[in-house]
Design a protein around this motif. Structure first.
Motif, mmCIF file in Angstrom:
data_model
loop_
_atom_site.group_PDB
_atom_site.id
_atom_site.type_symbol
_atom_site.label_atom_id
_atom_site.label_comp_id
_atom_site.label_asym_id
_atom_site.label_seq_id
_atom_site.Cartn_x
_atom_site.Cartn_y
_atom_site.Cartn_z
ATOM 1 N N ALA A 102 0.830 -1.207 0.000
ATOM 2 C CA ALA A 102 0.000 0.000 0.000
ATOM 3 C C ALA A 102 0.862 1.254 0.000
ATOM 4 O O ALA A 102 0.557 2.244 -0.685
ATOM 5 N N GLN A 103 1.961 1.221 0.744
ATOM 6 C CA GLN A 103 2.876 2.364 0.761
ATOM 7 C C GLN A 103 3.483 2.577 -0.620
ATOM 8 O O GLN A 103 3.636 3.715 -1.088
ATOM 9 N N GLU A 104 3.804 1.452 -1.279
ATOM 10 C CA GLU A 104 4.369 1.529 -2.623
ATOM 11 C C GLU A 104 3.351 2.099 -3.612
ATOM 12 O O GLU A 104 3.701 2.855 -4.531
ATOM 13 N N ALA A 105 2.080 1.742 -3.424
ATOM 14 C CA ALA A 105 1.035 2.188 -4.347
ATOM 15 C C ALA A 105 0.464 3.547 -3.972
ATOM 16 O O ALA A 105 -0.371 4.091 -4.696
ATOM 17 N N GLY A 106 0.901 4.099 -2.830
ATOM 18 C CA GLY A 106 0.380 5.387 -2.393
ATOM 19 C C GLY A 106 -1.033 5.305 -1.860
ATOM 20 O O GLY A 106 -1.801 6.271 -1.948
ATOM 21 N N MET A 107 -1.409 4.166 -1.296
ATOM 22 C CA MET A 107 -2.757 3.969 -0.755
ATOM 23 C C MET A 107 -2.690 3.849 0.766
ATOM 24 O O MET A 107 -1.919 3.038 1.284
ATOM 25 N N PRO A 108 -3.454 4.627 1.505
ATOM 26 C CA PRO A 108 -3.489 4.453 2.967
ATOM 27 C C PRO A 108 -4.246 3.178 3.331
ATOM 28 O O PRO A 108 -5.274 2.855 2.728
ATOM 29 N N VAL A 109 -3.708 2.461 4.290
ATOM 30 C CA VAL A 109 -4.394 1.252 4.756
ATOM 31 C C VAL A 109 -5.513 1.688 5.699
ATOM 32 O O VAL A 109 -5.273 2.427 6.658
ATOM 33 N N PRO A 110 -6.761 1.273 5.447
ATOM 34 C CA PRO A 110 -7.881 1.694 6.291
ATOM 35 C C PRO A 110 -7.686 1.278 7.746
ATOM 36 O O PRO A 110 -7.178 0.194 8.030
ATOM 37 N N LYS A 111 -8.076 2.151 8.652
ATOM 38 C CA LYS A 111 -8.026 1.859 10.078
ATOM 39 C C LYS A 111 -9.460 1.800 10.585
ATOM 40 O O LYS A 111 -10.174 2.801 10.563
ATOM 41 N N SER A 112 -9.861 0.632 11.058
ATOM 42 C CA SER A 112 -11.249 0.468 11.476
ATOM 43 C C SER A 112 -11.505 1.019 12.869
ATOM 44 O O SER A 112 -12.614 1.399 13.197
ATOM 45 N N ASP A 113 -10.470 1.091 13.703
ATOM 46 C CA ASP A 113 -10.636 1.507 15.093
ATOM 47 C C ASP A 113 -9.993 2.877 15.272
ATOM 48 O O ASP A 113 -8.783 3.027 15.084
ATOM 49 N N PRO A 114 -10.767 3.908 15.662
ATOM 50 C CA PRO A 114 -10.177 5.243 15.850
ATOM 51 C C PRO A 114 -9.050 5.247 16.871
ATOM 52 O O PRO A 114 -8.044 5.937 16.699
ATOM 53 N N LYS A 115 -9.200 4.443 17.940
ATOM 54 C CA LYS A 115 -8.145 4.384 18.954
ATOM 55 C C LYS A 115 -6.890 3.737 18.390
ATOM 56 O O LYS A 115 -5.768 4.144 18.693
ATOM 57 N N ALA A 116 -7.095 2.728 17.556
ATOM 58 C CA ALA A 116 -5.950 2.086 16.928
ATOM 59 C C ALA A 116 -5.234 3.052 15.996
ATOM 60 O O ALA A 116 -4.000 3.073 15.918
#
Length: 652
Positions: free
Chosen positions: A93-107
């Motif tokens: 994802a870093q290579e493709a310029g895509m942020p990895v979704p974060k499902s938990d706001p605290k996480a």
């Protein structure tokens, strides 16, 4: 964590598999067709010379016609980088310029905080490296030169120097980084009495510690002051750093393991650097503490059989033994350890400097499997010249492998240790043949060692076929009762440890029962015994008619089982005591005078009488010899045959 629908498809669409794979291979320009996304190269997984590794960019899959490796971009990153699924996703994802979704706001908040602290450490690292190159780092550079560390190696491992005082805090403040953030990152410390924060590392050569993803999570420092309280010091544990869950040189070693190198586990930073310089790039080290279970799991993710390289002194061996105890409950099929013991007084750096990388490779090639070092620990420096000592060895070996949870692995450990035990005791017998005992002491009337009859003759005199079969039946009943009534083995542990089974099946079953003596569940006990001794041995035991009619086997009952075991073990002990006395008497009879013969036969008679009182129901026809010795028909005939053979010699 779960990813939103379509994320992986979008990630694969944005990336060219050719670009992902191209970082690890050299394309064969003669076979490849870049325009069609049809690419060929030597396989990165089995190090071939021909181009049998095919990448189909259109479909997004690769396949090797040599080793049959196959997969997509995610699989390729996981296999070559030795990372988990989510880590591979993050890399791509870093290579493709895509942020990895974060499902938990605290996480997400925690992840952001980690990234911020890693940036603080990067700033500290730049400062430390600058200090090493300046005038204040002269002594540190001289020390590294003395250790033979090349300038390019310092750059590769980002070696730095932390000066005295609070120079780092001042430098970070100039970059807008607060003292509180420096404390959270672990490069500064705050006294409990409320005084101002101070630099955590002072007057130390500094080694950056990065995690598997390359984040700078902490530092290790080597003191320049020989009188410092700690020669080596790791950064404090913080949100970013858990030293029991990290390895020095993790990222580089993981990549090297992906290229097929053997993972080597050394003791410290300098050992890792020396090994990497010599070409052993897949080398890691625990961070100033004994290896933890979490570090073992990290190692096994990189390699199925890491090699623990330890100094050959007592401290190194003690460390190896601690690793054995730690690893036992964690062992799985395909996950093991080997131990490379270096020459005493030398660490990897010293060995390589003295004899070159070849000497280190020789040590690694001779690494011992864990079972061999376990045997060394239990037997080295000990003498097993008595039944009690041998029984103590049996018990310690069982206790050592008891924590192994995998039944198959435990069975194999038991088999190998049992083979070693037999070889040890067999060797003792060959080195020290038993001398004939005489009532008055010494070695016989003329000072010569008495002759010993052949094994075949002794067997024919001591144990008849019927009696041997009776012993086997008693052993079978004892074993079946123990298996049908779990927990009973603990009550008869000493008698069972002294029991020498008459057959290989019984020996394997007894070993399995004793290994799982504390098991209280009948089904689990039976499964464990079957796994260790073999299904065939267990089936043969339980299908025997004598076993099937035994009351505590047909209807397991603790009280009935206790009575049965007490009686059967007592009979076995009495009979075998008689057989031992008779064996010694027969040895004397072949070479001793009449007085000694009479005395020995009297001893055998007393042992025989004790045995026969306990087994009256099993008696066959008996005659009474003139000296009071009770003999069975088979024994009487054997004695007559023996006397006819030795009479001419005694008359000479």
């Amino acid at each position: 964590m779960s990813l939103p629908p379509g994320f992986l498809d979008e990630l694969r669409n944005r990336l060219s598999l050719t670009d992902v794979v191209g970082r690890k291979v050299m394309w064969d320009t003669r076979k490849s067709n870049p325009g069609k996304g049809d690419m060929w190269a030597p396989c990165p997984f089995h190090h071939e010379k021909s181009a049998s590794f095919h990448v189909n960019d259109k479909d997004g899959y690769y396949y090797c016609f040599g080793c049959h490796a196959k997969g997509d971009a995610i699989t390729f990153v996981r296999e070559t980088e030795n990372v988990g699924f989510m880590e591979a996703i993050e890399i791509l994802a870093q290579e493709a310029g895509m942020p990895v979704p974060k499902s938990d706001p605290k996480a997400q908040e925690k992840s952001d905080k980690r990234a911020e602290l890693a940036n603080v450490n990067e700033a500290a690292n730049r400062f430390f490296r600058l200090c090493l190159s300046q005038q204040g780092g002269t002594a540190a550079r001289a020390y590294l030169d003395k250790r033979g560390m090349k300038p390019e190696t310092r750059e590769r491992f980002e070696i730095g120097f932390a000066p005295s005082g609070n120079a780092l805090l001042r430098a970070l403040k100039d970059q807008g980084i607060s003292a509180e953030m420096a404390v959270e990152a672990g490069v500064a410390a705050k006294p409990d009495d409320g005084r101002e924060p101070y630099d955590f590392f002072r007057d130390r050569i500094v080694f950056p510690i990065r995690d598997a993803r390359g984040r700078l999570i902490s530092f290790g420092g080597r003191s320049m002051d020989p009188n410092a309280r700690a020669k080596y010091l790791n950064g404090p544990e913080r949100l970013l750093f858990d030293k029991g869950n990290a390895l020095y040189n993790h990222q580089e070693a993981r990549v090297a393991c992906g290229r097929g190198q053997t993972l080597v586990v050394a003791e410290g930073y300098m050992d890792v650097i020396a090994l990497a310089e010599a070409g052993f790039e897949a080398t890691v080290a625990p961070l100033g503490t004994a290896i933890t279970d979490r570090q073992l799991q990290l190692m096994w993710r990189m390699s199925s059989e890491p090699v623990i390289a330890l100094d050959g002194d007592k401290a190194g061996l003690r460390a190896a033994y601690r690793v054995i105890d730690l690893a036992m409950p964690l062992l799985e099929a395909g996950k093991g350890l080997r131990f490379a013991i270096l020459p005493e007084g030398q660490d990897p750096d010293e060995l390589i400097k003295a004899k070159g990388p070849e000497a280190m490779q020789e040590v690694l090639d001779g690494a011992l499997p864990m079972v061999a070092l376990l045997w060394r620990r239990e037997t080295e420096g000990k003498v097993f010249d008595s039944p009690e000592r041998r029984a103590a060895l049996d018990k310690s070996l069982r206790e050592t492998i008891r924590p192994i949870t995998d039944a198959s692995i435990k069975r194999h450990y038991g088999e190998i240790l049992n083979d070693m035990r037999r070889e040890l005791f067999r060797g003792k017998r060959e080195e020290s043949p038993r001398k004939a005992w005489t009532p008055g002491g010494g070695r016989g009337r003329f000072g010569k060692q008495a002759a010993v009859p052949t094994e075949g003759l002794k067997a024919s005199l001591i144990v008849s076929g019927d009696e041997a079969q009776a012993d086997l039946m008693r052993e079978a009943v004892v074993l079946a009762v123990l298996i049908a009534n779990p927990g009973m083995a603990m009550e008869f542990l000493s008698q069972l440890e002294a029991l020498t089974p008459r057959s290989e099946d019984h020996a394997a079953l007894l070993h399995a029962v004793l290994t799982h003596a504390e098991e209280e569940d009948a089904g689990v006990l039976r499964d464990n015994v079957s796994a260790m001794a073999g299904r065939g041995a267990l089936d043969r035991l339980m299908s025997h008619p004598h076993v099937q009619i035994a009351p505590p086997v047909r209807r397991p009952d603790r009280e009935v089982a206790q009575m049965c075991l007490t009686e059967e073990l007592a009979k076995l002990k009495a009979r075998r005591g008689y057989q031992a006395e008779l064996a010694e008497g027969l040895e004397d009879m072949l070479a001793a005078d009449d007085e000694k013969l009479t005395w020995r036969l009297r001893q055998a008679a007393e042992a025989r009488n004790r045995a026969t009182k306990a087994e009256a129901e099993d008696r066959t026809e008996f005659d009474i010899a003139e000296n009071g010795l009770e003999l069975s028909r088979d024994e009487r005939n054997a004695f007559r045959a023996l006397l006819s053979r030795i009479a001419p010699e005694r008359g000479k």
